[in-house]
Design an enzyme around this catalytic site. Structure first.
Site, PDB file in Angstrom:
ATOM      1  N   ASP A  95       0.790  -1.237   0.000  1.00  0.00           N
ATOM      2  CA  ASP A  95       0.000   0.000   0.000  1.00  0.00           C
ATOM      3  C   ASP A  95       0.821   1.286   0.000  1.00  0.00           C
ATOM      4  OD1 ASP A  95       1.138   0.019   2.493  1.00  0.00           O
ATOM      5  OD2 ASP A  95      -0.671  -0.618   3.545  1.00  0.00           O
ATOM      6  N   GLU A 117       0.349  -9.056  -1.145  1.00  0.00           N
ATOM      7  CA  GLU A 117      -0.316  -8.516   0.049  1.00  0.00           C
ATOM      8  C   GLU A 117      -1.529  -7.666  -0.349  1.00  0.00           C
ATOM      9  OE1 GLU A 117       0.877  -5.566   3.360  1.00  0.00           O
ATOM     10  OE2 GLU A 117       1.813  -7.432   4.017  1.00  0.00           O
ATOM     11  N   GLU A 131      -2.363   5.072   2.678  1.00  0.00           N
ATOM     12  CA  GLU A 131      -2.235   3.657   2.328  1.00  0.00           C
ATOM     13  C   GLU A 131      -3.551   2.994   1.933  1.00  0.00           C
ATOM     14  OE1 GLU A 131      -0.757   5.070   4.961  1.00  0.00           O
ATOM     15  OE2 GLU A 131       1.378   4.813   4.537  1.00  0.00           O
ATOM     16  N   HIS A 207       5.785   5.736  13.946  1.00  0.00           N
ATOM     17  CA  HIS A 207       6.239   6.751  12.977  1.00  0.00           C
ATOM     18  C   HIS A 207       5.238   7.018  11.867  1.00  0.00           C
ATOM     19  CE1 HIS A 207       8.003   2.769  11.679  1.00  0.00           C
ATOM     20  NE2 HIS A 207       7.190   3.060  10.678  1.00  0.00           N
ATOM     21  N   ARG A 209       2.505   8.346   9.285  1.00  0.00           N
ATOM     22  CA  ARG A 209       2.105   9.709   8.896  1.00  0.00           C
ATOM     23  C   ARG A 209       0.960  10.242   9.737  1.00  0.00           C
ATOM     24  NH1 ARG A 209       4.325   9.318   4.165  1.00  0.00           N
ATOM     25  NH2 ARG A 209       4.897  11.197   3.042  1.00  0.00           N
ATOM     26  N   HIS A 240      12.571   5.757  13.462  1.00  0.00           N
ATOM     27  CA  HIS A 240      12.544   5.980  12.001  1.00  0.00           C
ATOM     28  C   HIS A 240      13.384   7.226  11.650  1.00  0.00           C
ATOM     29  CE1 HIS A 240      10.790   6.909   8.034  1.00  0.00           C
ATOM     30  NE2 HIS A 240      10.093   5.779   8.069  1.00  0.00           N
TER      31      HIS A 240
HETATM   32  C1  UD1 Z   1       6.489   5.108   3.885  1.00  0.00           C
HETATM   33  C2  UD1 Z   1       5.151   4.666   3.286  1.00  0.00           C
HETATM   34  C3  UD1 Z   1       4.346   3.892   4.327  1.00  0.00           C
HETATM   35  C4  UD1 Z   1       5.158   2.769   4.937  1.00  0.00           C
HETATM   36  C5  UD1 Z   1       6.451   3.345   5.483  1.00  0.00           C
HETATM   37  C6  UD1 Z   1       7.338   2.272   6.045  1.00  0.00           C
HETATM   38  C7  UD1 Z   1       4.001   6.039   1.639  1.00  0.00           C
HETATM   39  C8  UD1 Z   1       3.158   7.223   1.399  1.00  0.00           C
HETATM   40  N1  UD1 Z   1       4.384   5.832   2.907  1.00  0.00           N
HETATM   41  O1  UD1 Z   1       6.193   6.073   4.892  1.00  0.00           O
HETATM   42  O2  UD1 Z   1       3.186   3.355   3.705  1.00  0.00           O
HETATM   43  O3  UD1 Z   1       4.433   2.168   5.963  1.00  0.00           O
HETATM   44  O4  UD1 Z   1       7.156   3.999   4.420  1.00  0.00           O
HETATM   45  O5  UD1 Z   1       8.341   2.812   6.829  1.00  0.00           O
HETATM   46  O6  UD1 Z   1       4.333   5.344   0.706  1.00  0.00           O
HETATM   47  N2  UD1 Z   1      14.030   8.625   5.491  1.00  0.00           N
HETATM   48  C9  UD1 Z   1      15.419   8.599   5.458  1.00  0.00           C
HETATM   49  N3  UD1 Z   1      16.033   7.426   5.128  1.00  0.00           N
HETATM   50  C10 UD1 Z   1      15.352   6.303   4.822  1.00  0.00           C
HETATM   51  C11 UD1 Z   1      13.952   6.335   4.854  1.00  0.00           C
HETATM   52  C12 UD1 Z   1      13.301   7.519   5.186  1.00  0.00           C
HETATM   53  O7  UD1 Z   1      16.062   9.574   5.759  1.00  0.00           O
HETATM   54  O8  UD1 Z   1      15.977   5.275   4.531  1.00  0.00           O
HETATM   55  C13 UD1 Z   1      13.343   9.896   5.843  1.00  0.00           C
HETATM   56  C14 UD1 Z   1      13.400  10.931   4.704  1.00  0.00           C
HETATM   57  O9  UD1 Z   1      13.576  12.187   5.294  1.00  0.00           O
HETATM   58  C15 UD1 Z   1      11.996  10.848   4.098  1.00  0.00           C
HETATM   59  C16 UD1 Z   1      11.166  10.551   5.340  1.00  0.00           C
HETATM   60  O10 UD1 Z   1      11.963   9.648   6.100  1.00  0.00           O
HETATM   61  O11 UD1 Z   1      11.626  12.031   3.440  1.00  0.00           O
HETATM   62  C17 UD1 Z   1       9.790   9.970   5.092  1.00  0.00           C
HETATM   63  O12 UD1 Z   1       9.831   8.854   4.232  1.00  0.00           O
HETATM   64  P1  UD1 Z   1       8.483   8.428   3.412  1.00  0.00           P
HETATM   65  O13 UD1 Z   1       8.781   7.219   2.618  1.00  0.00           O
HETATM   66  O14 UD1 Z   1       7.952   9.593   2.695  1.00  0.00           O
HETATM   67  O15 UD1 Z   1       7.435   8.159   4.573  1.00  0.00           O
HETATM   68  P2  UD1 Z   1       7.305   6.964   5.584  1.00  0.00           P
HETATM   69  O16 UD1 Z   1       6.655   7.503   6.803  1.00  0.00           O
HETATM   70  O17 UD1 Z   1       8.589   6.250   5.715  1.00  0.00           O
HETATM   71  N1  UDP Z   2      11.943  -2.973  11.093  1.00  0.00           N
HETATM   72  C1  UDP Z   2      13.331  -3.111  11.016  1.00  0.00           C
HETATM   73  N2  UDP Z   2      14.109  -2.244  11.740  1.00  0.00           N
HETATM   74  C2  UDP Z   2      13.595  -1.252  12.508  1.00  0.00           C
HETATM   75  C3  UDP Z   2      12.174  -1.118  12.570  1.00  0.00           C
HETATM   76  C4  UDP Z   2      11.386  -1.984  11.832  1.00  0.00           C
HETATM   77  O1  UDP Z   2      13.833  -3.987  10.350  1.00  0.00           O
HETATM   78  O2  UDP Z   2      14.369  -0.515  13.119  1.00  0.00           O
HETATM   79  C5  UDP Z   2      11.089  -3.890  10.306  1.00  0.00           C
HETATM   80  C6  UDP Z   2       9.990  -4.581  11.062  1.00  0.00           C
HETATM   81  O3  UDP Z   2      10.415  -5.793  11.617  1.00  0.00           O
HETATM   82  C7  UDP Z   2       8.952  -4.804   9.969  1.00  0.00           C
HETATM   83  C8  UDP Z   2       9.117  -3.607   9.084  1.00  0.00           C
HETATM   84  O4  UDP Z   2      10.414  -3.094   9.354  1.00  0.00           O
HETATM   85  O5  UDP Z   2       9.251  -5.939   9.195  1.00  0.00           O
HETATM   86  C9  UDP Z   2       8.053  -2.593   9.399  1.00  0.00           C
HETATM   87  O6  UDP Z   2       8.338  -1.427   8.749  1.00  0.00           O
HETATM   88  P1  UDP Z   2       7.608  -0.078   9.029  1.00  0.00           P
HETATM   89  O7  UDP Z   2       7.171  -0.015  10.444  1.00  0.00           O
HETATM   90  O8  UDP Z   2       8.533   0.978   8.537  1.00  0.00           O
HETATM   91  O9  UDP Z   2       6.378  -0.113   8.051  1.00  0.00           O
HETATM   92  P2  UDP Z   2       4.893  -0.670   8.160  1.00  0.00           P
HETATM   93  O10 UDP Z   2       4.940  -2.067   8.641  1.00  0.00           O
HETATM   94  O11 UDP Z   2       4.167   0.243   9.078  1.00  0.00           O
HETATM   95  O12 UDP Z   2       4.376  -0.544   6.763  1.00  0.00           O
END
Ligand code: UD1
Ligand code: UDP
Length: 373
Positions: A95, A117, A131, A207, A209, A240
């Site tokens: 999603d 999924e 999502e 973490h 949104r 995060h």
């Molecule tokens: C995204 C997904 C969410 C998923 C989540 C898993 C969308 C809209 N959101 O949300 O569905 O559950 O990932 O974690 O698709 N950042 C870093 N390094 C990284 C990753 C993220 O610095 O490796 C920081 C960046 O500043 C980035 C911010 O995190 O801009 C947000 O990342 P983003 O993918 O937009 O949102 P998530 O909350 O991670």
């Molecule tokens: N996870 C990880 N390291 C971390 C936090 C989470 O490997 O420090 C793994 C966790 O076990 C799970 C996935 O990341 O498999 C969940 O990711 P996230 O919470 O970012 O996304 P969501 O499940 O909400 O889509």
């Protein structure tokens, strides 16, 4: 058959890598992996553990990215990759905006999409945001729907999707055969220290949104209160990398003894830590599927869940985002060992660790039918 798997965030990678490994192992399949790079470090951590071959990385992450920038960057960059690769099918997961926009990009070139999924729903288009809408729209585009549970399949059928809907289990359970080891030695030094003290560990992640801002502040306040009431607990919270998350969490919980704020840990450290925890408190979707497999109760820091199977099984409980609700329900569980044991012994509804093999079997069958027409 040329299969192109596209993903961009940490949870997609954890759930797609086991599938990619099966695709890579079969001579009749040419596996192409394209990362959108919606995440960077957190995605690379997963790729390193599974050691899959990556063909393309669109590298789109920006530090202050928005739904608009992700959408535009993925859509434009996917156009040329799809034209270059011309896969027989594109696989996307779940999603995220990466998944929906990749499906859309494939649709624009009339390339079939397989949705891994598929069929999770809350029926509230704003929660989880974006999502819920991402997965509904991906379902509209997809040709093949790989539903983790019967309940997910029923959701799709209610929406009129009766063809090519397969129940497979969740591939996250498949990941454990790569990540979980009984004699595991943790890479993260803080975790090693905490484990030595032999206190009960509460693993926390938050973490999402929709929790940014006030809800996350309330969650942090609940952790502070619990930490004061239960001095023998150790909270481990991998935070995060989103700056909006880190600002709140570090300002509320830095320098609190026994609340350990650490950087995101790789999935090996994560799964092995989860298996040794007493309780998980999270707003993550993935953790609601993983922890039950280890017999660890989960308290969900959200107002809803798209994983009702786990709630029904008794292993997951939705406690909301208000400080007093979180504190009350966690306290109850920590003080009532009978209730804790009931949650800890509920059955995991997410499969047997062979979801990826099932998905590939259905894919091959679909392709054979297509070719014979
Ligand atoms: C995204 C997904 C969410 C998923 C989540 C898993 C969308 C809209 N959101 O949300 O569905 O559950 O990932 O974690 O698709 N950042 C870093 N390094 C990284 C990753 C993220 O610095 O490796 C920081 C960046 O500043 C980035 C911010 O995190 O801009 C947000 O990342 P983003 O993918 O937009 O949102 P998530 O909350 O991670
Ligand atoms: N996870 C990880 N390291 C971390 C936090 C989470 O490997 O420090 C793994 C966790 O076990 C799970 C996935 O990341 O498999 C969940 O990711 P996230 O919470 O970012 O996304 P969501 O499940 O909400 O889509």
């Amino acid at each position: 058959m040329k299969v192109m798997s596209v993903f961009g965030t940490r949870p997609e990678a954890i759930k797609m890598c086991p599938l990619v490994k099966v695709l890579e192992s079969l001579p009749q399949i040419e596996s192409v992996v394209c990362l959108t790079g919606q995440h960077r470090e957190m995605l690379q951590q997963v790729i390193n553990i599974f050691g899959i071959k990556v063909t393309h990385n669109l590298n789109i992450m920006r530090s202050e990215q928005t739904l608009y920038t992700i959408t535009i960057d993925v859509l434009l960059k996917m156009e040329s990759i799809l034209k270059q690769e011309r896969p027989d099918i594109v696989l996307v997961h779940g999603d995220t905006t990466t998944s929906f926009i990749t499906a859309l990009a494939a649709f624009y070139q009339k390339i079939p999409v397989g949705h891994v999924e598929a069929g999770l729903r809350t029926y509230d288009k704003y929660s989880p945001f974006p999502e819920e809408m991402n997965r509904c729209l991906t379902s509209e585009i997809a040709e093949l729907h790989f539903a983790p549970t019967e309940n997910n399949k029923n959701n799709l059928q209610k929406e009129g999707k009766r063809k090519n809907v397969f129940v497979t289990g969740n591939t996250v359970i498949d990941a454990f055969s790569t990540t979980v080891h009984s004699d595991y030695r943790f890479k993260n030094a803080e975790i090693q220290k905490v484990l030595k003290r032999a206190n009960k560990i509460i693993l926390v992640t938050a973490h999402r949104r929709e929790n940014l801002g006030k809800p996350l502040v309330q969650i942090c306040d609940a952790l502070l209160s619990l930490h004061q009431s239960f001095p023998d607990l150790e909270f481990v919270y991998p935070v995060h990398l989103n700056p909006k998350v880190r600002k709140i969490v570090f300002s509320k919980l830095s320098n609190v003894e026994k609340v350990h704020l650490i950087d995101p840990i790789d999935v090996e450290d994560m799964h092995n830590l989860m298996s040794r925890s007493y309780l998980v408190m999270t707003d993550s979707g993935g953790l609601q599927e993983e922890a039950p497999a280890f017999g660890i109760p989960v308290l969900v820091l959200r107002t809803e869940t798209e994983r009702p199977e786990a709630v029904k099984a008794g292993t997951v409980r939705v406690v909301g985002i208000k400080t007093e609700d979180i504190v009350e329900q966690t306290t109850k569980l920590l003080q009532d060992s009978k209730e804790y044991q009931t949650m800890a012994h509920a059955a995991n509804p997410y499969g047997d660790g062979h979801a990826s093999e099932r998905i590939v079997k259905y894919l091959l069958h679909w392709y054979e039918n297509l070719k014979s027409k």
